[in-house]
Write a protein that holds these residues in place. Sequence first.
Motif, PDB file in Angstrom:
ATOM      1  N   LEU A  59      48.637  38.397  42.162  1.00 50.24           N
ATOM      2  CA  LEU A  59      47.208  38.729  42.224  1.00 50.24           C
ATOM      3  C   LEU A  59      46.451  37.524  42.767  1.00 50.24           C
ATOM      4  O   LEU A  59      46.878  36.388  42.591  1.00 50.24           O
ATOM      5  N   GLU A 114      42.654  35.491  43.117  1.00 47.24           N
ATOM      6  CA  GLU A 114      41.304  35.371  42.574  1.00 47.24           C
ATOM      7  C   GLU A 114      40.299  35.619  43.699  1.00 47.24           C
ATOM      8  O   GLU A 114      40.480  35.103  44.798  1.00 47.24           O
ATOM      9  N   VAL A 170      45.334  46.749  41.947  1.00 46.72           N
ATOM     10  CA  VAL A 170      45.283  46.235  40.577  1.00 46.72           C
ATOM     11  C   VAL A 170      44.118  45.258  40.460  1.00 46.72           C
ATOM     12  O   VAL A 170      43.955  44.379  41.310  1.00 46.72           O
ATOM     13  N   LEU A 171      43.311  45.430  39.423  1.00 47.51           N
ATOM     14  CA  LEU A 171      42.193  44.512  39.187  1.00 47.51           C
ATOM     15  C   LEU A 171      42.342  43.971  37.773  1.00 47.51           C
ATOM     16  O   LEU A 171      42.433  44.736  36.813  1.00 47.51           O
ATOM     17  N   LYS A 172      42.399  42.644  37.652  1.00 49.82           N
ATOM     18  CA  LYS A 172      42.638  42.075  36.329  1.00 49.82           C
ATOM     19  C   LYS A 172      42.086  40.653  36.236  1.00 49.82           C
ATOM     20  O   LYS A 172      42.398  39.811  37.090  1.00 49.82           O
ATOM     21  N   ASP A 173      41.255  40.400  35.252  1.00 50.04           N
ATOM     22  CA  ASP A 173      40.721  39.058  34.981  1.00 50.04           C
ATOM     23  C   ASP A 173      40.175  38.361  36.230  1.00 50.04           C
ATOM     24  O   ASP A 173      40.507  37.205  36.503  1.00 50.04           O
ATOM     25  N   THR A 211      50.242  46.649  44.348  1.00 47.77           N
ATOM     26  CA  THR A 211      51.585  46.712  43.748  1.00 47.77           C
ATOM     27  C   THR A 211      52.705  46.779  44.782  1.00 47.77           C
ATOM     28  O   THR A 211      53.790  46.280  44.540  1.00 47.77           O
ATOM     29  N   GLU A 213      36.217  46.964  43.198  1.00 50.72           N
ATOM     30  CA  GLU A 213      36.125  47.920  42.092  1.00 50.72           C
ATOM     31  C   GLU A 213      35.354  49.182  42.536  1.00 50.72           C
ATOM     32  O   GLU A 213      35.781  50.302  42.268  1.00 50.72           O
ATOM     33  N   ILE A 221      35.477  41.029  43.528  1.00 52.08           N
ATOM     34  CA  ILE A 221      36.028  42.014  42.596  1.00 52.08           C
ATOM     35  C   ILE A 221      35.146  43.264  42.500  1.00 52.08           C
ATOM     36  O   ILE A 221      35.641  44.385  42.540  1.00 52.08           O
ATOM     37  N   LYS A 244      40.898  38.899  39.201  1.00 47.10           N
ATOM     38  CA  LYS A 244      41.879  38.837  40.301  1.00 47.10           C
ATOM     39  C   LYS A 244      42.171  40.240  40.802  1.00 47.10           C
ATOM     40  O   LYS A 244      42.025  41.217  40.064  1.00 47.10           O
ATOM     41  N   ALA A 245      42.583  40.310  42.081  1.00 48.02           N
ATOM     42  CA  ALA A 245      42.916  41.614  42.661  1.00 48.02           C
ATOM     43  C   ALA A 245      44.265  41.540  43.341  1.00 48.02           C
ATOM     44  O   ALA A 245      44.676  40.483  43.827  1.00 48.02           O
TER      45      ALA A 245
END
Length: 337
Positions: A85, A87, A147-150, A156, A95, A91, A152-153
């Motif tokens: 991922l 940063e 995937v979007l998390k904390d 997969t 999103e 985001i 970060k993008a």
Amino acid sequence: MTKLINIAIFIAVLTAFALTGCKAQQPVEVTDYVMGTVLTQRIYGGNRELADHVTAQIRLLESQISTNIESSDISKISRAAGKSLIETSQIELIELSKEVSEKSHGAFDITVAPITKLWGIGTENARVPSKQEIEAVLPLVGYENIVLKDGKAGLTKQGAALDLGAIGKGAASDLALSLYKEKDITSAVVSVGGSIGLMGRRPDEKSFKIGLRDPFGSANQHIAVLLLEDISVSTSGSYEKYIEKNGIRYHHIIDPFTGYPAQSDLVSVTVIHKSGALCDALSTACFVLGYEKGKELLNEYGAKGIFIDKDKNIYFAGNLDNIFELKQDSGYRVVSR
Ligand code: ADP
Ligand code: MG
């Protein structure tokens, strides 16, 4: 060469009409070339410094989201697909893109990049790829892979990639309006290609007049006028960027399910909503979906739309009373409102 083509494209699908007969203060008017298209700003009560600041900030946004810039966050995310991922400060935009992908059931999909890259429409490498080439990369397309998390993008699947070309100009227009607001500007018009942002009303208290381009005419021919204030508007059209081979025209809006240019009988879709990024994404989504499904999608967002088909029929989504004025003898007719 590309620059010339793009300037020809600029042309504004939608054109903010020049103000006439208004005694209010002269606006600052600036034109620049960004995001492969023309950026125009008209700021009432603003100055050149503000306009230049906005241009610089839009260039910064471009450097973060462009697929043509290797160091952009979007390029980094694509290179790291299937691995890690990245940063990114973008985001929220990713999103929102994912949300429109879900709501449009994949008609709008920023993971369409492997396909748009094959076609290269709007670039010097435009060509019609073979069916085999398209089928080989089609499995890489799918917004579920984002995937979007904390903060970060990522993606997969290795080989998957992002293309924010259908939402970036609207995001740039939103950015401009937010920067005007910071400086307490109350009246301004910004256009980034076919995405227009309107702040407030004209200084004479009237609505801004936005020309709706004739999809079959030249850049300065309009079929209708939109009377709008404090809102954004964006058009996606098949006449904007295309190539021709053996008498067949291939335009730049791709159906992510087939990998070929969308075939919905539409020639242009214009969307009106407060958010410029949404207008941009929704106009592309609606072009792929066609009128009936597109109208449902716009309803969900409380957006309004103007759909035009190849037979010069115009279809409305939402109430356009007092907003839409068809030019006499335009040759077009409103068949559904
Ligand atoms: P324009 O770039 O002319 O303003 P759009 O906003 O409709 O037009 O965006 C089209 C661009 O978006 C294409 O050039 C391509 O990069 C990308 N794209 C094409 N089809 C899709 C799609 N179905 N979903 C998301 N992005 C797309
Ligand atoms: Mg768009």
